[in-house]
Every structure is written in structure tokens, then in C-alpha cells.
Enzyme design. Structure first.
Site, PDB file in Angstrom:
ATOM      1  CB  SER A 281      40.222  52.838  43.283  1.00  0.00           C
ATOM      2  OG  SER A 281      38.962  52.500  43.999  1.00  0.00           O
TER       3      SER A 281
ATOM      4  CG  PHE B  97      36.832  44.112  51.114  1.00  0.00           C
ATOM      5  CD1 PHE B  97      36.231  44.683  52.328  1.00  0.00           C
ATOM      6  CD2 PHE B  97      36.403  42.726  51.323  1.00  0.00           C
ATOM      7  CE1 PHE B  97      35.231  44.268  52.862  1.00  0.00           C
ATOM      8  CE2 PHE B  97      35.286  42.199  51.752  1.00  0.00           C
ATOM      9  CZ  PHE B  97      34.524  43.039  52.548  1.00  0.00           C
TER      10      PHE B  97
ATOM     11  CG  ASP C  35      36.318  50.103  42.575  1.00  0.00           C
ATOM     12  OD1 ASP C  35      36.165  49.275  41.504  1.00  0.00           O
ATOM     13  OD2 ASP C  35      37.214  50.565  43.084  1.00  0.00           O
TER      14      ASP C  35
ATOM     15  CG  MET D 165      33.202  44.700  41.482  1.00  0.00           C
ATOM     16  SD  MET D 165      34.529  45.105  42.654  1.00  0.00           S
ATOM     17  CE  MET D 165      34.519  46.792  42.628  1.00  0.00           C
TER      18      MET D 165
ATOM     19  CG  ASP E  32      40.855  47.381  40.488  1.00  0.00           C
ATOM     20  OD1 ASP E  32      41.507  47.750  41.439  1.00  0.00           O
ATOM     21  OD2 ASP E  32      39.825  47.595  40.348  1.00  0.00           O
TER      22      ASP E  32
ATOM     23  N   GLY F 254      44.299  52.509  44.405  1.00  0.00           N
ATOM     24  CA  GLY F 254      43.559  53.305  45.250  1.00  0.00           C
ATOM     25  C   GLY F 254      44.576  53.686  46.451  1.00  0.00           C
TER      26      GLY F 254
ATOM     27  CG  MET G 132      32.099  46.903  45.544  1.00  0.00           C
ATOM     28  SD  MET G 132      33.103  46.479  47.010  1.00  0.00           S
ATOM     29  CE  MET G 132      34.673  47.391  46.357  1.00  0.00           C
TER      30      MET G 132
ATOM     31  CG  HIS H 240      35.053  47.470  38.469  1.00  0.00           C
ATOM     32  ND1 HIS H 240      35.993  47.191  39.538  1.00  0.00           N
ATOM     33  CD2 HIS H 240      34.387  46.214  38.099  1.00  0.00           C
ATOM     34  CE1 HIS H 240      36.033  45.921  39.628  1.00  0.00           C
ATOM     35  NE2 HIS H 240      35.447  45.375  38.765  1.00  0.00           N
TER      36      HIS H 240
ATOM     37  CG  MET I  48      39.006  42.100  39.248  1.00  0.00           C
ATOM     38  SD  MET I  48      39.063  43.813  39.537  1.00  0.00           S
ATOM     39  CE  MET I  48      39.293  43.602  41.404  1.00  0.00           C
TER      40      MET I  48
ATOM     41  N   GLY J  98      42.982  47.538  49.448  1.00  0.00           N
ATOM     42  CA  GLY J  98      44.105  47.527  50.269  1.00  0.00           C
ATOM     43  C   GLY J  98      44.792  45.959  50.386  1.00  0.00           C
TER      44      GLY J  98
ATOM     45  CG  HIS K  30      38.528  52.168  39.040  1.00  0.00           C
ATOM     46  ND1 HIS K  30      38.279  51.757  37.819  1.00  0.00           N
ATOM     47  CD2 HIS K  30      38.345  51.266  39.958  1.00  0.00           C
ATOM     48  CE1 HIS K  30      38.005  50.497  37.920  1.00  0.00           C
ATOM     49  NE2 HIS K  30      37.976  50.109  39.190  1.00  0.00           N
TER      50      HIS K  30
END
Length: 215
Positions: free
Chosen positions: A8, A143, A33, A66, A175, A197, A35, A64, A137, A145, A31
């Protein structure tokens, strides 16, 4: 089924994003992301960034979404360089999610659906025959981490059974919180595409870490 790694770029250094994308050349997917600050409580990157990184990698780009009502934007992401686009089943009505999958396929790209942690495995069933990939997921989306949610593994195994029972050519992706330890749990549960990630981008040797994550 061989295990694929999709680092990611949310965990890359955005000031050096092109270099960060090139650093994962031994992976299987990039990947990406997206958002919108509405579907998830964070805002990330979008179409202009996708167009830019498309020039820096030959890898397939796994987008992806979101975002709410993803059907509104799937054509643009396909045109900007996505090879594979996934939409959350929670992001719109079933009819609109079906329309989004159809639009992605009409662009000659691969399509799939995503499930949040609180969404049951059966939610994929109405869409499964149209999916090239299903993403589960293993953290709350929004977020990077976060801690890996091992209690998602029965859901992964259930979806693997659905795919195998229908004899579908459909990948199963996880993920969230994937590292050198949790990757094994995911593979055992039936996943064959692992999004990672920080585990990749914080590694001293990125190619070695990608190889390790393949199990």
C-alpha cells in the site's frame, strides 16, 4: 494458488512517491487507497496521483475505493490507469454496486468488492459472480498502521469456500495489519493477495520483505 503481495503506497513517503512506487517493483500489485473523508474519516489520494504513478510502474494498480457511491467515479479511475478497482458493498445500494462492477468490466478492467470488519461474509454472495477479487478488511478502513484483526479469519475462510464451491477465478485479498507473522495466518485462512503498508515501507530491504511476506 500462489501468494501475491500488494504494498500500500499509503505508507510510502508522499514527497518521494515515484521512488516509493519503483521500490516495490518485485511485488505483484501496487495498492492504491482512495479515501473521501465521508465513507471513512480520512482523505487520501485520487485521480491525478493515479495518473502520475501510472507512468512510474509496470505493475498492475489495485485501486481500493473507500468512497460513497463509487459508481460515480469508477470510469475515471479506470481511465487514469487502474487495472483493478474494488468498491465497498456498504458504500451504496446493491443495484449501484452492481452497476459499478459492470462499468469497470466495460472498461476492460478487473473488478471486486470490499467488506468492512463488521460486514458478514454472506454480503459478497450477490456480487461474487462478477468479482475478479474480493477484499476483506482486517482493520477498520481509513488509517494505516492499525492492529491486525485475527477474528476476521473465519470470514476469509468462508469467502474462500464460496469462491471454491462456485469454481470461480476470483482472488481473495486481505488488507490491514499484515506483517511477517500475520501473513501466515491470512494465507492459512485462504487469502492469496496480501496488502501490506508499513511492513513493506519500513523495511530496511523492501524486496526481501516482499519475498518474506509471500510465506
Amino acid at each position: 494458488m500462489s501468494v501475491k503481495i500488494a504494498p500500500s503506497i499509503l505508507s510510502a513517503d508522499f514527497a518521494e512517491l515515484g521512488t516509493g512506487v519503483e521500490a516495490i517493483a518485485t511485488a505483484d500489485y501496487v495498492h492504491f487507497d482512495v479515501m473521501d473523508g465521508c465513507f471513512v474519516p480520512n482523505i487520501s489520494i485520487g485521480i491525478p496521483v493515479l495518473q502520475s504513478i501510472r507512468k512510474r510502474t509496470a505493475l498492475p494498480i489495485d485501486v481500493h475505493l473507500m468512497i460513497v457511491q463509487p459508481e460515480r467515479y469508477v470510469d475515471q479511475f479506470c481511465d487514469a490507469g487502474a487495472d483493478l478497482v474494488t468498491c465497498h458493498v456498504e458504500a451504496d445500494t446493491p443495484e449501484k454496486i452492481h452497476l459499478a462492477l459492470d462499468k469497470i468490466h466495460a472498461k476492460g478492467k478487473k473488478a471486486g468488492v470490499v467488506l468492512k470488519p463488521n460486514t458478514r461474509a454472506e454480503a459478497v454472495l450477490p456480487f461474487l459472480d462478477k468479482c475478479d477479487i474480493v477484499l476483506v478488511m482486517t482493520v477498520e478502513p481509513g488509517f494505516g498502521g492499525q492492529k491486525f484483526m485475527a477474528d476476521m479469519m473465519p470470514k476469509v475462510s468462508a469467502i474462500r469456500r464460496y469462491i471454491d464451491e462456485r469454481n470461480l477465478d476470483c482472488e481473495l485479498e486481505v488488507d490491514g495489519g499484515v506483517d511477517a507473522v500475520t501473513c501466515k495466518t491470512c494465507i492459512e485462512a485462504g487469502a492469496n493477495v496480501l496488502v501490506a503498508g508499513s511492513a513493506v515501507y519500513k523495511a530496511a530491504n523492501i524486496p526481501a520483505k516482499i519475498k518474506e511476506l509471500r510465506g
